[in-house]
Scaffold this motif. Structure first.
Motif, short mmCIF file in Angstrom:
data_model
loop_
_atom_site.label_atom_id
_atom_site.label_comp_id
_atom_site.label_asym_id
_atom_site.label_seq_id
_atom_site.Cartn_x
_atom_site.Cartn_y
_atom_site.Cartn_z
N UNK A 1 0.68 -0.72 -9.23
CA UNK A 1 1.85 -0.72 -8.38
C UNK A 1 2.09 -2.10 -7.81
N UNK A 2 1.02 -2.82 -7.43
CA UNK A 2 1.15 -4.15 -6.85
C UNK A 2 1.77 -5.14 -7.82
N UNK A 3 1.60 -4.89 -9.12
CA UNK A 3 2.11 -5.84 -10.11
C UNK A 3 3.53 -5.51 -10.53
N UNK A 4 4.07 -4.39 -10.06
CA UNK A 4 5.46 -4.06 -10.38
C UNK A 4 6.39 -5.05 -9.72
N UNK A 5 7.56 -5.25 -10.35
CA UNK A 5 8.56 -6.15 -9.78
C UNK A 5 9.08 -5.58 -8.47
N UNK A 6 9.30 -6.45 -7.48
CA UNK A 6 9.79 -6.03 -6.18
C UNK A 6 11.30 -6.19 -6.13
N UNK A 7 12.02 -5.13 -5.72
CA UNK A 7 13.47 -5.18 -5.57
C UNK A 7 13.79 -5.83 -4.23
N UNK A 8 14.42 -7.02 -4.20
CA UNK A 8 14.71 -7.71 -2.93
C UNK A 8 15.54 -6.87 -1.97
N UNK A 9 16.37 -5.96 -2.52
CA UNK A 9 17.22 -5.15 -1.66
C UNK A 9 16.42 -4.19 -0.79
N UNK A 10 15.16 -3.90 -1.20
CA UNK A 10 14.33 -2.98 -0.46
C UNK A 10 13.48 -3.67 0.60
N UNK A 11 13.56 -5.00 0.67
CA UNK A 11 12.74 -5.77 1.60
C UNK A 11 13.55 -6.17 2.82
N UNK A 12 12.88 -6.30 3.96
CA UNK A 12 13.52 -6.88 5.13
C UNK A 12 13.65 -8.39 4.90
N UNK A 13 14.43 -9.06 5.77
CA UNK A 13 14.61 -10.51 5.61
C UNK A 13 13.27 -11.23 5.66
N UNK A 14 12.41 -10.86 6.62
CA UNK A 14 11.10 -11.52 6.73
C UNK A 14 10.24 -11.25 5.50
N UNK A 15 10.25 -10.01 5.01
CA UNK A 15 9.45 -9.67 3.83
C UNK A 15 9.95 -10.43 2.60
#
Length: 392
Positions: free
Chosen positions: A314-328
């Motif tokens: 799971x950690x290696x999956x691509x992260x969707x920027x839309x699901x992150x807060x500005x700080x994250x």
């Protein structure tokens, strides 16, 4: 003293009073009708505001483009003395402070990277004024105006910000070629506005006179609305419980003497209400409505804990920027770039304004989430465990 429309007029004069020919003087056809100026006020959740003055210039040919690029480079390098700087905004802060009683400041002032876009992308020109594919050069100067809006729980209010101690407005009009745009913060809605709302923003097009009633603007956090719905769940569950008790009593009366439900005795309205009851049960239990398994099984049997290998995958999956807060999102960018990035690179990667990024990074630096290091004319942003002295 009433300030009338001095702010916007001074911003125009500021950009035109330069050492030597300006882009307007060099590129206009003599009528001055090609120039446009957008003043954008982007509210932030904490009550600060990002002000951006955009000066648009029509580029009709390659020679115009070359002069625009040279002028923009002179501004960026400091070789061109354009009379638009922090002091122009600071001159209006005392009026806003007197009208609100709040202490304010101008921070993170500076020129952003110039851009060249089509007229249709810029949006400052009416249909027929220039062709939609006409190239428009844009120069931007931005600042962060702290404590600009009144914060009241889940609400932001603006009216008093534009008032002076005498009850007048310090911003009372637009010139014909100007446009004022006030934008709602992320995850906020405009609930009170003096005129029509376009894409969660309020737009005035000059020639326009502005008075106290034009700034009766209130923003509401969408999170607050969701919180109200969440707080109402106990009441909804209570109502559902009453319905369930009443239905149970009816079922008991309709059962056979041995206490078992007789399928033939189900009322005629049961087939129509059953899907609704099933859907409500799934919503309350957070189960998948498309799951054919018995709901009692999903409640009684806890979900298995994820294995270490599953967590690693799971950690290696691509992260969707839309699901992150500005700080994250900033932390994710830094991690992906070896723990260090220039502030300008973060602006390019996120597409946010320079003022918004600067304000966000300043807060993260205060919270010890990152470290900011000034190198020449640029800021270097690093994770706390990264040694900035190793940067070439």
């Amino acid at each position: 003293m009433r300030v009338r429309s001095a702010l916007l007029v001074s911003l125009v004069v500021a950009l035109l009073l330069t050492a030597g020919p300006t882009p307007v003087a060099a590129l206009d056809d003599g009528t001055g009708d090609d120039r446009r100026q957008d003043i954008r006020v982007e509210l932030l959740e904490n009550g600060d505001a990002s002000w951006t003055v955009e000066h648009h210039i029509v580029l009709r040919n390659e020679s115009d483009r070359e002069r625009f690029d040279a002028f923009a480079e002179d501004i960026k390098s400091g070789d061109r003395d354009v009379k638009l700087d922090r002091s122009w905004f600071e001159g209006f802060v005392p009026h806003a402070e007197a009208g609100t009683g709040r202490q304010m400041a101008i921070e993170d002032a500076g020129w952003e990277e110039p851009t060249v876009r089509s007229a249709s992308e810029v949006g400052a020109y009416e249909a027929g004024e220039v062709g939609p594919d006409t190239q428009i050069g844009t120069l931007r100067y931005s600042v962060t105006w702290t404590n600009f809006a009144e914060t009241d729980g889940d609400y932001l209010r603006l009216q008093e910000t534009f008032m002076t101690a005498s009850g007048d407005t310090w911003l009372s009009g637009l010139e014909p070629h100007q446009r004022l745009i006030i934008e709602a913060p992320d995850e906020h809605d405009i609930v009170t506005a003096p005129q029509g709302i376009e894409n969660n923003r309020i737009v005035w097009n000059g020639q326009t006179t502005l008075g106290p009633g034009d700034f009766e603007i209130v923003f509401a956090s969408q999170t607050g609305v969701v919180g109200f719905v969440q707080d109402s769940w106990p009441l909804l569950l209570g109502l559902l419980s009453l319905v369930a008790v009443g239905g149970g009593a009816l079922w008991y009366v309709r059962t056979t003497r041995d206490g078992e439900w007789d399928e033939d005795d189900r009322p005629d309205w049961w087939p129509s209400i059953a899907p609704v009851a099933t859907r409500l049960r799934h919503l309350i239990t957070d189960a998948d409505p498309g799951d054919d398994t018995d709901d009692r099984d999903s409640i009684d049997e806890p979900s298995p804990e994820p294995t270490e290998s599953a967590v690693a995958d799971e950690d290696h999956d691509a992260v969707d920027p839309e699901l992150l807060s500005d700080e994250e999102r900033v932390m994710h960018l830094l991690t992906a770039n070896g723990g260090r990035m220039k502030q300008a690179a973060i602006v390019d990667e996120t597409g946010w304004s320079n003022a918004k990024v600067s304000q966000l990074l300043s807060q993260m630096d205060e919270d010890d989430d990152i470290e900011k290091l000034r190198i020449g004319r640029e800021n270097l942003i690093t994770l706390p465990d990264v040694d900035p002295t190793q940067v070439e």
